[in-house]
Scaffold this motif. Sequence first.
Motif, PDB file in Angstrom:
ATOM      1  N   CYS A 309     -10.288  -3.326   4.656  1.00 13.45           N
ATOM      2  CA  CYS A 309     -10.164  -4.464   5.566  1.00 13.45           C
ATOM      3  C   CYS A 309      -8.860  -5.210   5.327  1.00 13.45           C
ATOM      4  O   CYS A 309      -8.134  -5.571   6.262  1.00 13.45           O
ATOM      5  CB  CYS A 309     -11.343  -5.413   5.399  1.00 13.45           C
ATOM      6  SG  CYS A 309     -12.907  -4.768   6.033  1.00 13.45           S
ATOM      7  N   ARG A 310      -8.535  -5.425   4.060  1.00  9.11           N
ATOM      8  CA  ARG A 310      -7.301  -6.134   3.721  1.00  9.11           C
ATOM      9  C   ARG A 310      -6.067  -5.351   4.190  1.00  9.11           C
ATOM     10  O   ARG A 310      -5.079  -5.928   4.638  1.00  9.11           O
ATOM     11  CB  ARG A 310      -7.238  -6.379   2.213  1.00  9.11           C
ATOM     12  CG  ARG A 310      -6.137  -7.340   1.792  1.00  9.11           C
ATOM     13  CD  ARG A 310      -6.149  -7.545   0.286  1.00  9.11           C
ATOM     14  NE  ARG A 310      -7.324  -8.266  -0.170  1.00  9.11           N
ATOM     15  CZ  ARG A 310      -7.425  -9.591  -0.187  1.00  9.11           C
ATOM     16  NH1 ARG A 310      -6.420 -10.332   0.248  1.00  9.11           N
ATOM     17  NH2 ARG A 310      -8.506 -10.166  -0.644  1.00  9.11           N
ATOM     18  N   SER A 311      -6.157  -4.024   4.101  1.00  7.44           N
ATOM     19  CA  SER A 311      -5.017  -3.201   4.522  1.00  7.44           C
ATOM     20  C   SER A 311      -4.784  -3.313   6.026  1.00  7.44           C
ATOM     21  O   SER A 311      -3.648  -3.216   6.497  1.00  7.44           O
ATOM     22  CB  SER A 311      -5.238  -1.741   4.131  1.00  7.44           C
ATOM     23  OG  SER A 311      -6.211  -1.127   4.952  1.00  7.44           O
ATOM     24  N   LEU A 312      -5.850  -3.513   6.798  1.00  4.20           N
ATOM     25  CA  LEU A 312      -5.676  -3.723   8.231  1.00  4.20           C
ATOM     26  C   LEU A 312      -4.911  -5.018   8.477  1.00  4.20           C
ATOM     27  O   LEU A 312      -4.038  -5.086   9.348  1.00  4.20           O
ATOM     28  CB  LEU A 312      -7.026  -3.768   8.934  1.00  4.20           C
ATOM     29  CG  LEU A 312      -7.807  -2.451   9.018  1.00  4.20           C
ATOM     30  CD1 LEU A 312      -9.155  -2.677   9.689  1.00  4.20           C
ATOM     31  CD2 LEU A 312      -7.023  -1.392   9.779  1.00  4.20           C
ATOM     32  N   GLY A 313      -5.231  -6.039   7.700  1.00  7.46           N
ATOM     33  CA  GLY A 313      -4.514  -7.294   7.833  1.00  7.46           C
ATOM     34  C   GLY A 313      -3.047  -7.172   7.480  1.00  7.46           C
ATOM     35  O   GLY A 313      -2.202  -7.880   8.031  1.00  7.46           O
TER      36      GLY A 313
END
Length: 325
Positions: A309-313
């Motif tokens: 999820c953080r990598s999408l951000g």
Amino acid sequence: MRRNGLRILVIIPVYGRSSLPTGAFITTAEYVSGLVAAGHSVDVVTTIKEPGEVYREGGVRVWPLRQWRRAVQASAPELVISHHGDRKAPRIIARLGRTHHLLMVHGLADDTDLGRPALVWFPSAGCRAHYPAYRGRALVLPPPIDPARYRTTPGTLVTLNGSTTAKGADVLAQVAEQMPDTPFLMVRAAGHTPGLLPPNVEVMDRSDPRSVYARTRILLMPSTTESYGRAGVEAMLSGIPVLAAPLPGIREALGQAATYIPREDTTRWVAELRRLQDPATYAQVAQRCRAHAEGLDYPANLRRFEVECRSLGATGARPAPALRR
């Protein structure tokens, strides 16, 4: 300079106090809890069982469907998470512009068009294989299963967690008829009433999972379809032996710890249940099941999902635009 946490909007049929949810909703709620613990801001819009007003639960602000516009405006999400098959979610997502979308696929749906989300989560490689046309970014990761939620002292009954044919209610009825001195337990599926059953089958409404496993000595999983064997893992945490149909998702979840039986081979189901009546055999199988379940890494699954999820951000997510009524 970017702050650490993302603003995340989760669109899910039910959440938290609004129901006694099934495995798919429990899985999503576990991931949401992990995201909150990691410092992300999470809002949830429920699309089926709506609370009367907005409320907070476990650090999450929960909105009824009728207030979804307010939820979007208040959360200004940089990432939206939804379930494949939730027919109300797409119309909300369509209004979110270029906000990154993580789609969770919990089952083997007839609708195999997953669209074009930024990332699709699957609970098993078997589930991923059911959607061969999807060529986008995928995350195959087992559901997070918190041992503290399920561990208990096993009971005395042979249990089926579901009252539909898809979960194997027909197999349980046939087996119970051949074993009239053995007590069976069937957990009623939401909104479903099972047909006529032998007198040694008790039917109970869906309840807290630990209370079910506290009554269970052996779990049956003669399913026709499963994307993952979550109930089997839950039971194995308490050393409860599992007899299961040899479906790909169940095999991925339970490995060599389960006993696999073709669902139509009623004679084998009866024979394996009788074999487990021997205390020494039961103890050996129970230990194997407990060891398998304890080898699954609940915290690592939460961390991996959060990292994705953080990598999408980090790839330039754009907050949702202001909405017009």
